[in-house]
Motif scaffolding. Structure first.
Motif, PDB file in Angstrom:
ATOM      1  N   LEU A  43      32.558  51.569  39.846  1.00 20.88           N
ATOM      2  CA  LEU A  43      32.644  50.263  40.493  1.00 20.88           C
ATOM      3  C   LEU A  43      34.030  50.119  41.114  1.00 20.88           C
ATOM      4  O   LEU A  43      35.050  50.274  40.432  1.00 20.88           O
ATOM      5  CB  LEU A  43      32.411  49.143  39.473  1.00 20.88           C
ATOM      6  CG  LEU A  43      32.534  47.707  39.994  1.00 20.88           C
ATOM      7  CD1 LEU A  43      31.475  47.407  41.042  1.00 20.88           C
ATOM      8  CD2 LEU A  43      32.446  46.698  38.850  1.00 20.88           C
ATOM      9  N   LEU A  44      34.058  49.831  42.410  1.00 19.92           N
ATOM     10  CA  LEU A  44      35.313  49.715  43.158  1.00 19.92           C
ATOM     11  C   LEU A  44      35.546  48.263  43.555  1.00 19.92           C
ATOM     12  O   LEU A  44      34.675  47.642  44.175  1.00 19.92           O
ATOM     13  CB  LEU A  44      35.263  50.587  44.413  1.00 19.92           C
ATOM     14  CG  LEU A  44      35.042  52.084  44.173  1.00 19.92           C
ATOM     15  CD1 LEU A  44      34.692  52.788  45.469  1.00 19.92           C
ATOM     16  CD2 LEU A  44      36.282  52.712  43.534  1.00 19.92           C
ATOM     17  N   GLU A  45      36.703  47.714  43.200  1.00 15.77           N
ATOM     18  CA  GLU A  45      37.033  46.326  43.497  1.00 15.77           C
ATOM     19  C   GLU A  45      38.395  46.252  44.159  1.00 15.77           C
ATOM     20  O   GLU A  45      39.376  46.824  43.677  1.00 15.77           O
ATOM     21  CB  GLU A  45      37.017  45.486  42.213  1.00 15.77           C
ATOM     22  CG  GLU A  45      37.665  44.119  42.317  1.00 15.77           C
ATOM     23  CD  GLU A  45      37.111  43.261  43.436  1.00 15.77           C
ATOM     24  OE1 GLU A  45      37.897  42.525  44.073  1.00 15.77           O
ATOM     25  OE2 GLU A  45      35.880  43.305  43.688  1.00 15.77           O
ATOM     26  N   ALA A  46      38.476  45.518  45.288  1.00 10.49           N
ATOM     27  CA  ALA A  46      39.716  45.438  46.061  1.00 10.49           C
ATOM     28  C   ALA A  46      40.802  44.633  45.356  1.00 10.49           C
ATOM     29  O   ALA A  46      41.990  44.882  45.550  1.00 10.49           O
ATOM     30  CB  ALA A  46      39.437  44.830  47.432  1.00 10.49           C
ATOM     31  N   GLY A  47      40.411  43.649  44.545  1.00  5.70           N
ATOM     32  CA  GLY A  47      41.382  42.815  43.863  1.00  5.70           C
ATOM     33  C   GLY A  47      41.667  43.294  42.453  1.00  5.70           C
ATOM     34  O   GLY A  47      41.191  44.343  42.020  1.00  5.70           O
ATOM     35  N   PRO A  48      42.439  42.502  41.685  1.00  5.07           N
ATOM     36  CA  PRO A  48      42.799  42.890  40.328  1.00  5.07           C
ATOM     37  C   PRO A  48      41.697  42.580  39.316  1.00  5.07           C
ATOM     38  O   PRO A  48      40.691  41.935  39.644  1.00  5.07           O
ATOM     39  CB  PRO A  48      44.037  42.032  40.056  1.00  5.07           C
ATOM     40  CG  PRO A  48      43.797  40.791  40.856  1.00  5.07           C
ATOM     41  CD  PRO A  48      43.113  41.262  42.110  1.00  5.07           C
ATOM     42  N   ASP A  49      41.909  43.018  38.091  1.00  3.39           N
ATOM     43  CA  ASP A  49      41.069  42.606  36.974  1.00  3.39           C
ATOM     44  C   ASP A  49      41.233  41.092  36.786  1.00  3.39           C
ATOM     45  O   ASP A  49      42.274  40.517  37.141  1.00  3.39           O
ATOM     46  CB  ASP A  49      41.501  43.360  35.718  1.00  3.39           C
ATOM     47  CG  ASP A  49      40.597  43.106  34.524  1.00  3.39           C
ATOM     48  OD1 ASP A  49      39.490  42.562  34.715  1.00  3.39           O
ATOM     49  OD2 ASP A  49      41.002  43.444  33.402  1.00  3.39           O
ATOM     50  N   ASN A  50      40.223  40.429  36.212  1.00  2.00           N
ATOM     51  CA  ASN A  50      40.350  38.978  36.019  1.00  2.00           C
ATOM     52  C   ASN A  50      40.735  38.592  34.599  1.00  2.00           C
ATOM     53  O   ASN A  50      40.877  37.415  34.285  1.00  2.00           O
ATOM     54  CB  ASN A  50      39.063  38.261  36.440  1.00  2.00           C
ATOM     55  CG  ASN A  50      37.945  38.336  35.395  1.00  2.00           C
ATOM     56  OD1 ASN A  50      38.117  38.862  34.296  1.00  2.00           O
ATOM     57  ND2 ASN A  50      36.792  37.814  35.744  1.00  2.00           N
ATOM     58  N   ALA A  51      40.930  39.591  33.728  1.00  2.00           N
ATOM     59  CA  ALA A  51      41.130  39.306  32.310  1.00  2.00           C
ATOM     60  C   ALA A  51      42.284  38.347  32.055  1.00  2.00           C
ATOM     61  O   ALA A  51      42.199  37.473  31.181  1.00  2.00           O
ATOM     62  CB  ALA A  51      41.342  40.607  31.547  1.00  2.00           C
ATOM     63  N   ASP A  52      43.372  38.481  32.795  1.00  2.00           N
ATOM     64  CA  ASP A  52      44.560  37.671  32.548  1.00  2.00           C
ATOM     65  C   ASP A  52      44.752  36.554  33.573  1.00  2.00           C
ATOM     66  O   ASP A  52      45.842  35.968  33.649  1.00  2.00           O
ATOM     67  CB  ASP A  52      45.800  38.575  32.525  1.00  2.00           C
ATOM     68  CG  ASP A  52      45.743  39.601  31.405  1.00  2.00           C
ATOM     69  OD1 ASP A  52      45.243  39.261  30.314  1.00  2.00           O
ATOM     70  OD2 ASP A  52      46.169  40.745  31.627  1.00  2.00           O
ATOM     71  N   LEU A  53      43.713  36.258  34.344  1.00  2.00           N
ATOM     72  CA  LEU A  53      43.813  35.204  35.358  1.00  2.00           C
ATOM     73  C   LEU A  53      43.341  33.883  34.753  1.00  2.00           C
ATOM     74  O   LEU A  53      42.157  33.558  34.755  1.00  2.00           O
ATOM     75  CB  LEU A  53      42.988  35.560  36.593  1.00  2.00           C
ATOM     76  CG  LEU A  53      43.394  36.844  37.325  1.00  2.00           C
ATOM     77  CD1 LEU A  53      42.452  37.111  38.495  1.00  2.00           C
ATOM     78  CD2 LEU A  53      44.844  36.764  37.819  1.00  2.00           C
ATOM     79  N   GLU A  54      44.283  33.088  34.235  1.00  2.00           N
ATOM     80  CA  GLU A  54      43.918  31.850  33.523  1.00  2.00           C
ATOM     81  C   GLU A  54      43.094  30.922  34.391  1.00  2.00           C
ATOM     82  O   GLU A  54      42.151  30.274  33.917  1.00  2.00           O
ATOM     83  CB  GLU A  54      45.181  31.123  33.048  1.00  2.00           C
ATOM     84  CG  GLU A  54      44.883  29.830  32.295  1.00  2.00           C
ATOM     85  CD  GLU A  54      46.130  29.100  31.843  1.00  2.00           C
ATOM     86  OE1 GLU A  54      46.175  28.646  30.683  1.00  2.00           O
ATOM     87  OE2 GLU A  54      47.079  28.985  32.661  1.00  2.00           O
ATOM     88  N   ASN A  55      43.413  30.848  35.691  1.00  2.00           N
ATOM     89  CA  ASN A  55      42.718  29.913  36.565  1.00  2.00           C
ATOM     90  C   ASN A  55      41.331  30.383  36.977  1.00  2.00           C
ATOM     91  O   ASN A  55      40.645  29.684  37.726  1.00  2.00           O
ATOM     92  CB  ASN A  55      43.572  29.624  37.798  1.00  2.00           C
ATOM     93  CG  ASN A  55      44.788  28.780  37.459  1.00  2.00           C
ATOM     94  OD1 ASN A  55      44.669  27.774  36.764  1.00  2.00           O
ATOM     95  ND2 ASN A  55      45.954  29.204  37.911  1.00  2.00           N
ATOM     96  N   VAL A  56      40.928  31.554  36.505  1.00  2.00           N
ATOM     97  CA  VAL A  56      39.535  31.972  36.614  1.00  2.00           C
ATOM     98  C   VAL A  56      38.755  31.421  35.434  1.00  2.00           C
ATOM     99  O   VAL A  56      37.703  30.780  35.587  1.00  2.00           O
ATOM    100  CB  VAL A  56      39.416  33.508  36.667  1.00  2.00           C
ATOM    101  CG1 VAL A  56      37.956  33.942  36.487  1.00  2.00           C
ATOM    102  CG2 VAL A  56      39.952  34.024  37.989  1.00  2.00           C
ATOM    103  N   HIS A  57      39.251  31.633  34.235  1.00  2.00           N
ATOM    104  CA  HIS A  57      38.525  31.236  33.029  1.00  2.00           C
ATOM    105  C   HIS A  57      38.573  29.732  32.803  1.00  2.00           C
ATOM    106  O   HIS A  57      37.660  29.163  32.208  1.00  2.00           O
ATOM    107  CB  HIS A  57      39.097  31.994  31.828  1.00  2.00           C
ATOM    108  CG  HIS A  57      39.219  33.467  32.084  1.00  2.00           C
ATOM    109  ND1 HIS A  57      38.114  34.275  32.271  1.00  2.00           N
ATOM    110  CD2 HIS A  57      40.303  34.267  32.238  1.00  2.00           C
ATOM    111  CE1 HIS A  57      38.518  35.514  32.513  1.00  2.00           C
ATOM    112  NE2 HIS A  57      39.831  35.534  32.505  1.00  2.00           N
ATOM    113  N   MET A  58      39.613  29.085  33.277  1.00  2.00           N
ATOM    114  CA  MET A  58      39.747  27.629  33.223  1.00  2.00           C
ATOM    115  C   MET A  58      39.177  27.062  34.521  1.00  2.00           C
ATOM    116  O   MET A  58      39.822  27.106  35.570  1.00  2.00           O
ATOM    117  CB  MET A  58      41.224  27.253  33.055  1.00  2.00           C
ATOM    118  CG  MET A  58      41.481  25.761  32.982  1.00  2.00           C
ATOM    119  SD  MET A  58      43.241  25.394  32.670  1.00  2.00           S
ATOM    120  CE  MET A  58      43.977  25.960  34.225  1.00  2.00           C
ATOM    121  N   ALA A  59      37.964  26.536  34.462  1.00  2.00           N
ATOM    122  CA  ALA A  59      37.246  26.141  35.685  1.00  2.00           C
ATOM    123  C   ALA A  59      38.025  25.135  36.516  1.00  2.00           C
ATOM    124  O   ALA A  59      37.967  25.156  37.749  1.00  2.00           O
ATOM    125  CB  ALA A  59      35.872  25.574  35.329  1.00  2.00           C
ATOM    126  N   GLY A  60      38.790  24.251  35.861  1.00  2.00           N
ATOM    127  CA  GLY A  60      39.531  23.232  36.589  1.00  2.00           C
ATOM    128  C   GLY A  60      40.700  23.768  37.390  1.00  2.00           C
ATOM    129  O   GLY A  60      41.273  23.052  38.212  1.00  2.00           O
TER     130      GLY A  60
END
Length: 597
Positions: A43-60
């Motif tokens: 699987l190839l993704e242009a952006g970074p991993d989302n594991a440490d992106l707080e504003n992804v997991h925090m919907a607001g």
């Protein structure tokens, strides 16, 4: 699952399947194909991993992902229908893609939306089954779901949204206007005129994204994930007696400039979305021959439909000031230092307004009677049993919802910090006639394409959206739940109370119409005799072998809902088709081997 650096992966490795794009559909397909433990997947993704992106997991915190490296930063060309404005069409650029920045809304549309595609592999019944398969629905005591319409074992965790006080009042006004309350109507797809609750891809305060298909409890060692890697193009070989070239490898470039080609023995699947799948195909030699020649790209297949048929749901916000405190959630976000307390609450408890997306109650509406006095509407061509927008009476013309505080696209920056309170009535247009395009700006894979949505280019689109906004204003200013709490319009110079006709509302619509982030249709599938269809109904690219596209770019016509669940459905359906073809190939190989014996 292994999440690797580019320089730690041997480019000589051969994968069964290579998936180009780690967004919503791409993660679904990777996760489902990996259920076959013998399959080797890249699987190839242009952006970074989302594991440490707080504003992804925090919907607001959704908007904090925009205008940065976690956003594709797509901006349209100036569009005449919206006063020659350019519109930001932000997309998630990280593992999970736009499932990590969207409104978390699970609004499927109606089964008729998918039956209208007239493709046996993608009927309404099948699409609803695929969408159900993706989800694990979590009940709340106050909500009355239709259990037949929800899955319980998918990687996507969803639950109903607890309404803010202003949303309860908007709900009362919607019912007062004849939009009957039906709790789970956006899951059943059975009502074109009513209001109800919308399940969200949030559970226990944490956003559920497509990355959950391949991370957390769904890690599998047979998937290799490469982030911060952009796919330049697909490479083809001519093999055997076939006259069609076969997709065999992908050419990539990493964030640090490292270039590698990766090989696939079975299939390559493009899942880069409505804006990025067309340019990837064009850089690979598949697209309108004039465009490819302009950028000196060797032609593999002349496919005029690549980048055409671009659709979206045009959206218009109309704001109102509220004369009572704490009906909206502004006091928890904009007043004094409230946001610091709100953020601490989320970080410690995973609760509060940052644990949800600030949209409230939703409604669908038919506008037949309201448009009966329009000469344009009366004289417009129509098919038997359908209105001029091409919709049956069982499909809605527009959608309404309210915000639970002042907020929306980033152009709305005049926040009520002076202890004022405001919300918006949002109106969304379905089945627009206007069609846009995605074209190449350059053959450089690191350059964004040229996007023109042609919003409101067709006069019928302007007519229906203006009438919808007019109806929405009547609901708020006349409805029993809201008429007594409206202090005025926001900002004050809009003077909503003075607007009475559709013509009054048109300038407001032109000034404020924007994207709902539902771009679709730019690599559409279709029947064999459809010259503008890039794909067959199994999502295989016409004219080549071993290559599919599987994301919302494949939609012949965007559904009358939101596209999040559709992206999951396309991923689930594609995975089943790919597995089915893989099983056929395996049986054929076994038969050949038995003959040798």
């Amino acid at each position: 699952m292994s999440l690797e650096r580019v320089d730690s992966v041997d480019p000589a490795d051969v994968y069964d399947y290579i998936i180009c794009g780690g967004g919503t559909s791409g993660c679904v397909i990777a996760g489902r194909l990996a259920e076959d433990l013998d399959a080797k997947i890249l699987l190839l993704e242009a952006g970074p991993d989302n594991a440490d992106l707080e504003n992804v997991h925090m919907a607001g915190g959704w908007s904090k992902n925009f205008d940065s490296e976690t956003d594709w930063n797509i901006v349209t060309e100036p569009m005449e229908g919206v006063d020659n404005r350019r519109v930001n069409c932000s997309r998630g650029r990280f593992l999970g893609g736009s499932s990590g920045v969207n409104g978390t809304l699970c609004i499927r549309g109606t089964k008729q939306d998918y039956d209208d595609w007239e493709l046996d592999e993608w009927t309404g019944d099948k699409m609803f089954e695929y969408m159900n398969k993706s989800e694990s629905f979590h009940k709340k005591d106050w909500h009355k779901p239709n259990d037949k319409c929800h899955g319980t074992s998918g990687p996507l965790h969803i639950e109903p949204h607890d309404l803010a006080p202003i949303s309860e009042r908007v709900k009362q006004s919607l019912v007062d206007a004849g939009l009957t309350y039906s709790p789970d109507m956006f899951s059943t797809g059975e009502s074109p005129h009513g209001c109800g609750d919308v399940p969200r891809t949030v559970h226990k305060g944490i956003r559920s994204t497509a990355a959950d298909y391949i991370t957390k409890n769904n890690r599998r060692e047979n998937i290799t994930i490469l982030t911060s890697v952009t796919v330049d193009k697909i490479l083809f070989t001519q093999s055997g007696s076939s006259t069609e070239p076969t997709a065999t490898s992908v050419s990539t470039i990493s964030k640090s400039g490292i270039k590698f080609d990766y090989m696939a023995r079975k299939e390559i699947i493009i899942t880069a979305g409505a804006y990025c799948s067309p340019p990837l195909l064009m850089r690979s030699g598949i697209g309108p021959k004039e465009q490819l020649a302009k950028h000196n790209i060797p032609l593999v297949v002349d496919a005029p439909g690549v980048g055409a048929n671009l659709q979206d749901h045009v959206l218009c916000f109309t704001f109102y000031e509220v004369n009572q405190p704490n009906l909206t959630n502004d006091y928890l976000a904009y007043h004094d230092n409230a946001i610091a307390t709100t953020l601490k609450q989320y970080q410690e408890e995973k609760s509060g307004i940052l644990s949800t997306f600030p949209f409230g109650i939703f409604g669908y509406a038919r506008l037949d009677e309201r448009l009966a006095d329009s000469e344009l509407w009366k004289n417009a061509p129509r098919q038997e049993g359908r209105d001029p927008m091409g919709l049956t009476r069982q499909q809605p013309n527009i959608e309404f919802w309210n915000t639970e505080l002042y907020g929306g696209p980033k152009q709305y920056a005049d926040f009520p910090v002076d202890h004022k309170h405001a919300f918006a009535m949002c109106t969304l247009l379905f089945n627009q006639h206007s069609r846009g395009s995605v074209t190449l700006a350059s053959s450089d894979p690191l350059k964004n394409p040229v996007v023109d949505h042609a919003y409101l280019k067709d006069p019928l689109d302007m007519l229906v959206l203006s009438e919808g906004v007019r109806f929405g204003n009547e609901i708020i200013t006349r409805g029993a739940g809201t008429r007594d709490v409206i202090a005025g319009s926001w900002p004050a110079d809009l003077s909503h109370h003075k607007f009475t006709t559709r013509e009054d509302w048109e300038p407001h619509v032109r000034q404020h119409a924007t994207t709902c982030y539902h771009a679709a249709g730019s690599v559409r599938m279709g029947k064999a005799d459809d010259e503008m269809a890039v794909l067959d109904q199994e999502l295989k690219v016409k004219g080549v072998r071993g290559l599919r596209v599987a994301d919302v770019s494949v939609l012949p016509r965007v559904n009358n809902g939101h596209t999040q669940m559709v992206a999951y459905g396309i991923g689930e359906g594609a995975a089943e088709m790919i597995k089915r073809d893989g099983n056929k190939l395996l049986k054929l190989t076994e038969q050949v081997e038995s003959l040798k014996i």
